[in-house]
Design an enzyme around this catalytic site. Structure first.
Site, PDB file in Angstrom:
ATOM      1  N   GLY A  17     -61.984 -82.063  -8.604  1.00 44.33           N
ATOM      2  CA  GLY A  17     -62.012 -83.442  -8.131  1.00 44.33           C
ATOM      3  C   GLY A  17     -61.038 -83.749  -7.011  1.00 44.33           C
ATOM      4  N   PRO A  21     -58.308 -80.587   3.008  1.00 45.65           N
ATOM      5  CG  PRO A  21     -56.379 -80.787   4.288  1.00 45.65           C
ATOM      6  CD  PRO A  21     -56.844 -80.423   2.907  1.00 45.65           C
ATOM      7  N   GLY A  24     -57.213 -75.243   7.485  1.00 48.16           N
ATOM      8  CA  GLY A  24     -55.790 -75.094   7.213  1.00 48.16           C
ATOM      9  C   GLY A  24     -55.167 -74.171   8.240  1.00 48.16           C
ATOM     10  N   GLY A  26     -52.962 -70.636   8.545  1.00 47.59           N
ATOM     11  CA  GLY A  26     -52.396 -69.463   7.921  1.00 47.59           C
ATOM     12  C   GLY A  26     -50.963 -69.240   8.361  1.00 47.59           C
ATOM     13  CG  ASP A  54     -53.336 -69.166   2.865  1.00 51.53           C
ATOM     14  OD1 ASP A  54     -53.600 -69.397   1.673  1.00 51.53           O
ATOM     15  OD2 ASP A  54     -53.301 -68.015   3.355  1.00 51.53           O
ATOM     16  CE1 TYR A  59     -49.691 -62.869   3.802  1.00 57.19           C
ATOM     17  CE2 TYR A  59     -49.638 -65.229   4.209  1.00 57.19           C
ATOM     18  CZ  TYR A  59     -50.346 -64.088   3.891  1.00 57.19           C
ATOM     19  OH  TYR A  59     -51.693 -64.168   3.683  1.00 57.19           O
ATOM     20  CE  LYS A  88     -53.263 -65.963   0.321  1.00 60.01           C
ATOM     21  NZ  LYS A  88     -52.295 -66.431   1.319  1.00 60.01           N
ATOM     22  CG  HIS A 121     -52.117 -61.750  -1.633  1.00 59.95           C
ATOM     23  ND1 HIS A 121     -50.956 -62.025  -0.957  1.00 59.95           N
ATOM     24  CD2 HIS A 121     -53.053 -61.609  -0.673  1.00 59.95           C
ATOM     25  CE1 HIS A 121     -51.171 -62.041   0.331  1.00 59.95           C
ATOM     26  NE2 HIS A 121     -52.443 -61.792   0.536  1.00 59.95           N
TER      27      HIS A 121
END
Length: 337
Positions: A17, A21, A24, A26, A54, A59, A88, A121
């Site tokens: 629900g 957007p 996005g 990254g 994201d 990273y 992730k 991931h």
């Protein structure tokens, strides 16, 4: 700086629900840019009107991105509830109790009380050293196991119960894997990230996700021409250089990258392109509201570009006994053991 009002960016309703957007940003750029450069781009993107980001623990830039989130809040650009923040759990955190530890670390780095979406991931606990070459193999890697995956997913579900994430998602799955685990889920994934670009559309997977109420999120939506060298092979196709993309871009008087994004959004996916360049990330966002959609004929022409051009092959995740990267993707319709 050109700004786009976030309310003008189309929204997608998730199976729980909530609104998200339709595009996005990254944040994977560690192979080319410093964490500070990525974080600076995130701050600029927030100012420009982006509201979805994201992230991922692997990273290596969540602490810097957390700083700019706080700066955006303190500068009055947006409130926490205005952002849709995703991150992730990395593959080395699938063990008993590790998922909570992984999210706690990400929340600390991102300086948040909760995230809006938390992903596994990859669907197995295989990991590799940072910046390793394509021939690297971890002898502890294992093939996919439904039992092992579900033990990890149960931890993900508890994170929702605890209020640490609003929703949970999967990533880099295949239809055979989804068929095996979805009936066992107490909380169904709201999103699934997968590689998606005009020369690798994954139509069957896309339709399977949509048919099960799971929102597709497309990574590498531009065909990632600057992806790590370890993921490049001589036969790879450059999506944006194909004659069809060049012709459609010329007709719309824009860069082929924007045609890739228009196609993904009109298809019903959420693309998550990455750039540290202000002009590029602004034009990416603006493509969703510029009043110049692709025609039905153009969408049909792009569909003809499908060439099974998988760019993230995942060789470094192979387990002892696996033949090659094709085994990761269950291409014969069955989970490869």
């Amino acid at each position: 700086m050109q700004t786009i009002h976030p309310d003008s960016v189309p929204k997608i309703i998730l199976n729980d629900g909530r609104e998200a957007p339709c595009i996005g940003m990254g944040t994977f750029g560690s192979d080319r840019f410093t964490a500070d450069q990525v974080a600076e781009a995130v701050y600029g993107a927030i100012k420009a009107g982006y509201r979805m980001f994201d992230c991922a623990a692997c990273y290596g830039n969540e602490a810097m991105i957390g700083d700019v989130f706080q700066k955006a809040f303190s500068d009055g650009i947006c409130k926490r509830e205005d952002l849709f923040i995703m991150t992730k759990a990395w593959n080395d955190m699938h063990g008993d109790g590790d998922i909570l530890i992984a999210l706690a670390k990400s929340l600390k780095d991102l300086k948040l009380d909760y995230v809006d979406m938390y992903f596994l991931h990859w669907p197995f606990p295989n990991y590799h050293a940072p910046y390793c070459d394509v021939d690297s193999r971890n002898p502890d890697s294992k093939p996919f196991s439904v039992e092992r995956f579900m033990k990890t997913w149960r931890q993900m579900e508890r994170l929702v119960d605890m209020g640490l994430t609003r929703g949970i998602g999967m990533s880099s799955m295949t239809i055979p894997k989804l068929k095996a685990v979805l009936p066992l889920c107490r909380i169904k994934p709201a999103m699934c990230e997968f590689e998606e670009h005009p020369c690798f559309q994954q139509e069957e997977l896309f339709c399977y996700l949509r048919g099960h109420g799971i929102q597709p999120v497309g990574f590498m939506p531009l065909g990632s021409p600057q992806r790590p060298e370890r993921d490049m092979e001589p036969g790879d196709v450059a999506d944006m250089k194909t004659p069809i993309m060049q012709e459609i871009a010329a007709a719309h008087k824009c860069h082929p990258a924007l045609i890739c994004l228009k196609w993904a959004v009109q298809r019903g996916a959420i693309p998550i392109p990455f750039s540290v360049h202000e002009a590029e990330y602004i034009s990416n966002l603006a493509s969703t509201i510029d009043g110049d959609p692709l025609t039905e004929e153009e969408m049909d022409r792009i569909q003809l570009l499908e060439s099974n051009n998988r760019l993230v092959k995942g060789q470094v995740f192979l387990w002892p006994g696996a033949r090659d990267w094709h085994d990761l993707w269950d291409e014969n319709g069955e989970i490869v053991q």
